[in-house]
Scaffold this motif. Structure first.
Motif, short mmCIF file in Angstrom:
data_model
loop_
_atom_site.label_atom_id
_atom_site.label_comp_id
_atom_site.label_asym_id
_atom_site.label_seq_id
_atom_site.Cartn_x
_atom_site.Cartn_y
_atom_site.Cartn_z
N PRO A 138 0.83 -1.21 0.00
CA PRO A 138 0.00 0.00 0.00
C PRO A 138 0.87 1.26 0.00
O PRO A 138 1.95 1.28 0.59
N ASP A 143 -5.38 2.67 0.35
CA ASP A 143 -4.88 1.35 -0.05
C ASP A 143 -4.91 0.37 1.12
O ASP A 143 -5.23 -0.81 0.96
N VAL A 144 -4.55 0.88 2.31
CA VAL A 144 -4.56 0.03 3.52
C VAL A 144 -5.98 -0.44 3.81
O VAL A 144 -6.21 -1.62 4.11
N LEU A 147 -6.98 -3.22 1.47
CA LEU A 147 -6.36 -4.48 1.83
C LEU A 147 -6.99 -5.05 3.10
O LEU A 147 -7.17 -6.27 3.24
N VAL A 254 2.59 4.76 5.19
CA VAL A 254 1.85 5.26 4.02
C VAL A 254 1.46 6.72 4.22
O VAL A 254 1.59 7.27 5.32
#
Length: 388
Positions: A138, A143-144, A147, A254
Motif C-alpha cells: 500500500p 490502499d490500507v 487491503l 503510508v
C-alpha cells in the motif's frame, strides 16, 4: 581475593531488550574482570508502567521508557550523565541521535539516560505472501483500507499502542497533540483522527485488541493470514533470517493525504544509572560502553538489539542481515513525534488509551471521547503542579 563490583540491571523481556544487555555485560566483564553485571527482565507492560522510584532502589542500571524522563528528573532518582561523561561523548550521542531519541531523555537541561534503543511505529509486510497473492505494498491509507477489507491487515490495539496511534493520526492531520494545556487536540482534528482510526479498526480482527506490536509480528510470521501491518513499533528481530518462521520486511508509513507519509510517535529505550547505586562511576562507564558507536554497530545489534546510534542504522553490514530494516525505516524515525514527558504524563498515558479502545470497539460520540481524554489530560497536569 578482591570482591568484585556487582551491578544489577533491569530491562524488558524481549530478545530486543534483554539479550543485547547480557551480551554487552559479558564483554564488559571480560574487559573489566573486577566487575560483574547481572541483568534481569520484566514484561513490556511492566517496562512501561513500573515507577523508576521503585526500580532505582533495587537496581544500578535501568532501561527506561522516555516518558519517565520528567519524573526521573523531578525525583532525582537517576543520575544526569552530564555530571559524569565528557562533553565530547554526549555531543557525539546528540549529533548521532536517531530522530529525537537523544532529546527524549533530556529534561531541564540534563541528560538522564543514553538512547541505546530507537523505535517508532513503522509498516511491516510478508513479501512472500504479497508476491503469492499478486498484491502490491500500500502507498496510501485508502490502499490500507482496501487491503484490510480482504482480512489481510492487522496492528496492535492494546490501550497504550492505541493512544500512540491516535497521536500519529493527529500529527499526520497536521496537529501535534498536547501542545496546549487545556486540550489534547482541537475538536476538528480529534474527531477526524478518531473516525479515520475507527474505519481501520472495524476491519481488523478482534484478537489484535490483545496483542502488543511484537505479538502482531509473531502472528504475521507464524501464520499466513496477515500480509501487512500499517503501523506498529518496529522490531528488527523479525527482519532477520532464522529468528521467526518467516522473515518480515519493514517500511516507511503510508500517506494519509497529500501531506506525505504519516508521522508516528517516538518510542525506544534509554539506559539510566540509579542515583542510589553504590557504584555510580562503574555503572556510568558501562553505560558509556553500551552507547558507543562501535558497540552499538556490533555486539549490541548482533545480539538482537535495535541501536540508538545513527552510525549503526546507516551501517551496510547491519542492514545486510536485517533485510535493510534500518535504512528503510529511518525516515519514519527522523520525523517521529516526541510525546510529552512532564511529571504527571504517565497518569494520562496509563488511562487515555482505555477510553479510545472503548470507542474503537463499541463506537460512540467522538466529542464525548475527546471530552474524557481532555479531562484526564488536565488532571495529569495537576499532578505535576502538586508534586513536581
Amino acid at each position: 581475593m578482591t570482591k568484585k563490583i556487582q551491578l544489577k540491571g533491569i530491562t524488558w523481556g524481549h530478545s530486543r531488550g534483554f539479550v543485547p544487555m547480557v551480551a554487552t555485560a559479558q564483554r564488559y566483564e571480560e574487559l573489566h574482570p573486577e566487575v560483574e553485571i547481572v541483568w534481569k527482565k520484566r514484561t513490556l507492560q511492566e517496562f512501561a508502567d513500573k515507577s523508576i522510584e521503585e526500580l532505582a532502589g533495587e537496581y544500578d542500571l535501568l532501561v527506561i521508557d522516555h516518558p519517565w524522563t520528567g519524573h526521573a528528573a523531578a525525583k532525582k532518582m537517576v543520575v544526569p550523565f552530564d555530571d559524569y561523561l565528557e562533553r565530547e561523548y554526549l555531543e557525539d550521542q546528540r549529533i548521532n541521535s536517531v530522530g529525537q531519541s537523544y532529546t527524549s531523555y533530556n529534561f531541564e537541561g540534563k541528560q538522564w539516560a543514553l538512547p541505546i534503543d530507537a523505535a517508532t511505529p513503522v509498516a511491516a509486510s510478508r513479501p512472500d505472501l504479497l508476491a503469492e497473492l499478486g498484491l502490491s505494498l500500500p502507498n496510501t491509507f485508502a490502499d490500507v483500507l482496501a487491503l484490510a477489507e480482504r482480512g489481510r491487515v492487522a496492528f496492535s490495539l492494546i490501550p497504550v499502542d492505541v493512544l500512540m496511534s491516535f497521536y500519529m493520526f493527529c500529527c499526520s492531520l497536521g496537529e501535534k497533540p498536547c501542545a496546549r494545556a487545556e486540550e489534547v487536540v482541537s475538536e476538528a482534528t480529534g474527531v477526524k483522527a478518531l473516525q479515520l482510526f475507527k474505519s481501520l479498526a472495524d476491519l481488523t480482527d478482534k484478537r489484535f485488541y490483545a496483542k502488543n506490536p511484537f505479538m502482531v509480528f509473531e502472528d504475521m510470521a507464524n501464520n499466513d493470514e496477515i500480509v501487512y501491518c500499517p503501523f506498529a513499533y518496529g522490531y528488527s528481530n523479525y527482519a532477520r533470517e532464522g529468528y521467526a518462521r518467516k522473515v518480515l520486511h519493514f517500511h516507511d508509513l503510508v500517506s494519509l493525504d497529500d501531506r506525505g507519509p504519516m508521522i508516528s510517535t517516538l518510542g525506544g529505550a534509554g539506559l539510566a544509572v540509579s542515583a542510589r547505586s553504590a557504584n555510580i562511576a562503574t555503572a556510568v562507564d558501562y553505560a558509556r560502553f553500551v552507547g558507543s558507536p562501535s558497540i552499538q554497530s556490533s555486539i549490541y545489534v548482533e545480539n538482537g538489539g535495535q541501536p540508538g546510534h545513527l552510525k549503526a542504522w546507516e551501517n551496510d553490514y547491519v542492514n545486510a542481515y536485517t533485510s535493510n530494516f534500518f535504512r528503510d525505516t529511518l525516515p519514519a524515525l527522523q520525523r517521529a513525534f516526541l510525546r510529552p514527558r512532564y511529571f504527571g504524563h504517565m497518569h494520562f498515558q496509563d488511562h487515555a488509551g482505555d477510553i479510545i479502545v472503548r470507542y474503537l470497539r463499541n463506537g460512540g460520540d467522538e466529542q464525548a471521547v475527546l471530552d474524557n481524554i481532555n479531562k484526564l489530560y488536565r488532571e495529569s497536569q495537576l499532578i505535576e503542579n502538586v508534586h513536581g
